[in-house]
Enzyme design. Structure first.
Site, short mmCIF file in Angstrom:
data_model
loop_
_atom_site.label_atom_id
_atom_site.label_comp_id
_atom_site.label_asym_id
_atom_site.label_seq_id
_atom_site.Cartn_x
_atom_site.Cartn_y
_atom_site.Cartn_z
N HIS A 59 0.86 -1.20 0.00
CA HIS A 59 0.00 0.00 0.00
C HIS A 59 0.89 1.24 0.00
O HIS A 59 1.94 1.25 0.67
CB HIS A 59 -0.87 -0.03 1.26
CG HIS A 59 -2.05 0.88 1.22
ND1 HIS A 59 -1.94 2.25 1.14
CD2 HIS A 59 -3.38 0.62 1.28
CE1 HIS A 59 -3.16 2.78 1.15
NE2 HIS A 59 -4.05 1.83 1.23
N GLY A 112 0.28 -5.10 1.86
CA GLY A 112 -0.94 -5.47 1.13
C GLY A 112 -0.65 -6.07 -0.23
O GLY A 112 -1.49 -6.76 -0.81
N TYR A 172 -4.98 -4.76 10.10
CA TYR A 172 -5.40 -5.35 8.83
C TYR A 172 -6.91 -5.61 8.85
O TYR A 172 -7.51 -5.59 9.92
CB TYR A 172 -4.63 -6.65 8.57
CG TYR A 172 -4.32 -6.84 7.11
CD1 TYR A 172 -5.06 -7.70 6.32
CD2 TYR A 172 -3.31 -6.10 6.49
CE1 TYR A 172 -4.79 -7.86 4.97
CE2 TYR A 172 -3.04 -6.24 5.14
CZ TYR A 172 -3.79 -7.12 4.38
OH TYR A 172 -3.52 -7.25 3.04
O1 YXS Z 1 12.43 8.77 -0.36
P1 YXS Z 1 11.79 8.73 -1.71
O2 YXS Z 1 10.88 9.90 -1.99
O3 YXS Z 1 12.76 8.43 -2.83
O4 YXS Z 1 10.76 7.46 -1.70
C1 YXS Z 1 11.27 6.17 -1.39
C2 YXS Z 1 10.25 5.49 -0.50
O5 YXS Z 1 9.65 6.36 0.46
C3 YXS Z 1 9.22 5.06 -1.51
N1 YXS Z 1 8.43 3.93 -1.02
C4 YXS Z 1 7.14 4.03 -0.66
N2 YXS Z 1 6.30 5.08 -0.65
C5 YXS Z 1 5.04 4.84 -0.21
N3 YXS Z 1 4.61 3.64 0.20
C6 YXS Z 1 5.43 2.56 0.20
N4 YXS Z 1 4.95 1.37 0.58
C7 YXS Z 1 6.77 2.74 -0.24
N5 YXS Z 1 7.86 1.93 -0.35
C8 YXS Z 1 8.85 2.68 -0.84
O6 YXS Z 1 9.95 4.65 -2.65
C9 YXS Z 1 11.22 5.35 -2.68
C10 YXS Z 1 12.32 4.32 -2.76
O7 YXS Z 1 12.24 3.60 -1.53
P2 YXS Z 1 13.57 3.06 -0.82
O8 YXS Z 1 14.65 4.07 -0.95
O9 YXS Z 1 13.19 2.59 0.53
O10 YXS Z 1 13.91 1.81 -1.78
P3 YXS Z 1 14.75 0.50 -1.40
O11 YXS Z 1 14.94 -0.19 -2.66
O12 YXS Z 1 15.93 0.89 -0.57
O13 YXS Z 1 13.79 -0.34 -0.46
C11 YXS Z 1 12.63 -0.91 -1.01
C12 YXS Z 1 11.71 -1.37 0.13
C13 YXS Z 1 10.38 -1.85 -0.48
C14 YXS Z 1 12.40 -2.52 0.92
C15 YXS Z 1 11.47 -0.16 1.07
O14 YXS Z 1 11.06 0.95 0.29
C16 YXS Z 1 10.40 -0.45 2.08
O15 YXS Z 1 10.62 -1.13 3.11
N6 YXS Z 1 9.17 0.06 1.79
C17 YXS Z 1 8.03 -0.13 2.68
C18 YXS Z 1 7.50 -1.57 2.58
C19 YXS Z 1 6.28 -1.72 3.52
O16 YXS Z 1 6.40 -1.71 4.73
N7 YXS Z 1 5.13 -1.80 2.92
C20 YXS Z 1 3.84 -1.88 3.63
C21 YXS Z 1 2.99 -0.67 3.24
S1 YXS Z 1 1.53 -0.60 4.26
C22 YXS Z 1 0.56 -1.87 3.60
O17 YXS Z 1 0.85 -2.45 2.58
C23 YXS Z 1 -0.66 -2.23 4.37
C24 YXS Z 1 -1.46 -1.05 4.82
S2 YXS Z 1 -0.24 -3.22 5.75
O18 YXS Z 1 0.74 -2.43 6.48
O19 YXS Z 1 -1.43 -3.42 6.51
O20 YXS Z 1 0.33 -4.43 5.23
#
Ligand code: YXS
Length: 259
Positions: free
Chosen positions: A64, A108, A138
């Site tokens: 998400h 998600g 969730y």
């Molecule tokens: O800093 P900038 O502007 O370059 O942006 C960064 C990140 O902020 C952005 N980004 C995201 N923005 C919004 N939502 C996200 N889920 C998201 N993930 C990443 O993308 C730019 C590059 O990210 P960066 O520098 O971290 O890339 P990386 O290659 O070092 O790492 C990739 C990830 C995916 C490992 C890392 O970005 C990460 O841990 N992202 C969050 C993953 C996460 O926790 N997703 C759950 C979202 S909440 C959801 O799905 C449900 C509501 S729930 O929580 O219930 O499951």
């Protein structure tokens, strides 16, 4: 630039996530394009759709879009949330949807991958269900859908640890149908898609819808539903929920209080 690419050929629709800047985070705009792509595939009467990231992807989807999670004490995964909408569209799509997964899958996006009919992974595929990283409650339909695909003990571990499940274990616990070497992934997926597209489309489509309806058949009393909603409201109105989102935005570890 399109956040999603679509290719339709020989009754097979291929939908490619194309939003690497946000690691294919599932925001309203991108999900709108995924739904539009599926509608195009349905109009073209494809017999199978493939959902994938760009070749060589390290992240299939970051889940998400956290920047679009509501702060104002509103349910972050309500019925009309874009992520919920695209999951319903995939599950009711009138033909099998294959998830071809290269890279890590977060939050998600795990549910999106699992609600596809046939998840096929590359060796770098991994799956992390991460509400506890952000402080999100969730939603019950999503938990039930995940429980329909994966053993409850593994679902608990995924929700309680928010740790990625690597590809080999994902195959063992039923998250993946197939784990395929990188160099064979496209050909393997193509062959499966062509096999499905060669069979009786109505029989395949009705089998998919029957399985969806039967897997949904879990009666829940209104009282149970209300109790679940009250529990979820406690979480999304909590200080921890706001802290989880802020911490992500500030790229720091969250400081949980349990309130
Ligand atoms: O800093 P900038 O502007 O370059 O942006 C960064 C990140 O902020 C952005 N980004 C995201 N923005 C919004 N939502 C996200 N889920 C998201 N993930 C990443 O993308 C730019 C590059 O990210 P960066 O520098 O971290 O890339 P990386 O290659 O070092 O790492 C990739 C990830 C995916 C490992 C890392 O970005 C990460 O841990 N992202 C969050 C993953 C996460 O926790 N997703 C759950 C979202 S909440 C959801 O799905 C449900 C509501 S729930 O929580 O219930 O499951």
């Amino acid at each position: 630039m399109s956040l999603v690419l679509v290719e339709i050929a020989e009754r097979i629709g291929t939908i490619t996530f194309n939003h690497d800047r946000k690691r294919n985070a599932l925001g309203e705009a991108m999900i709108g394009e995924v739904i539009a792509a599926l509608e195009r595939c349905q109009s073209a009467e494809v017999r199978v759709a493939v959902l994938r990231a760009q070749p060589g992807a390290k992240i299939w989807s970051a889940g998400h879009d956290i920047d679009e999670l509501p702060i104002s004490g509103r349910d972050p995964l309500a019925w009309d949330d874009p992520l919920e909408r695209v999951i319903r569209v995939v599950r009711s799509f009138p033909a099998p949807v294959i998830a071809m997964i290269e890279g890590s899958v977060w939050g998600g996006a795990c549910e999106l991958a699992l609600c596809c009919d046939i998840p096929i992974g590359a060796p770098n595929a991994s799956f992390a269900i991460t509400p506890a990283r952000i402080g999100v409650p969730y939603n019950p339909a999503g938990i039930l859908r995940i429980m329909n695909e994966v053993d409850t003990s593994v679902v608990k571990e995924m929700f309680f640890t928010a740790e990625p499940i690597p590809a080999r274990r994902a195959l063992e616990v039923g998250i993946l149908n197939h784990l395929v070497p990188f160099e064979e992934l496209e050909a393997f997926t193509r062959a499966m898609a062509e096999r499905i597209a060669s069979l009786a489309p109505l029989s395949v489509s009705v089998a998919k819808e029957q399985i969806r309806m039967i897997s949904n058949a879990r009666p829940m009393s209104p009282e149970t539903f209300e109790r679940i909603q009250a529990l979820r409201r406690k979480v999304y109105e909590s200080q921890d929920y706001r802290e989880g989102i802020e911490a992500f935005r500030q790229k720091r570890k969250p400081r949980w209080t349990g309130r």
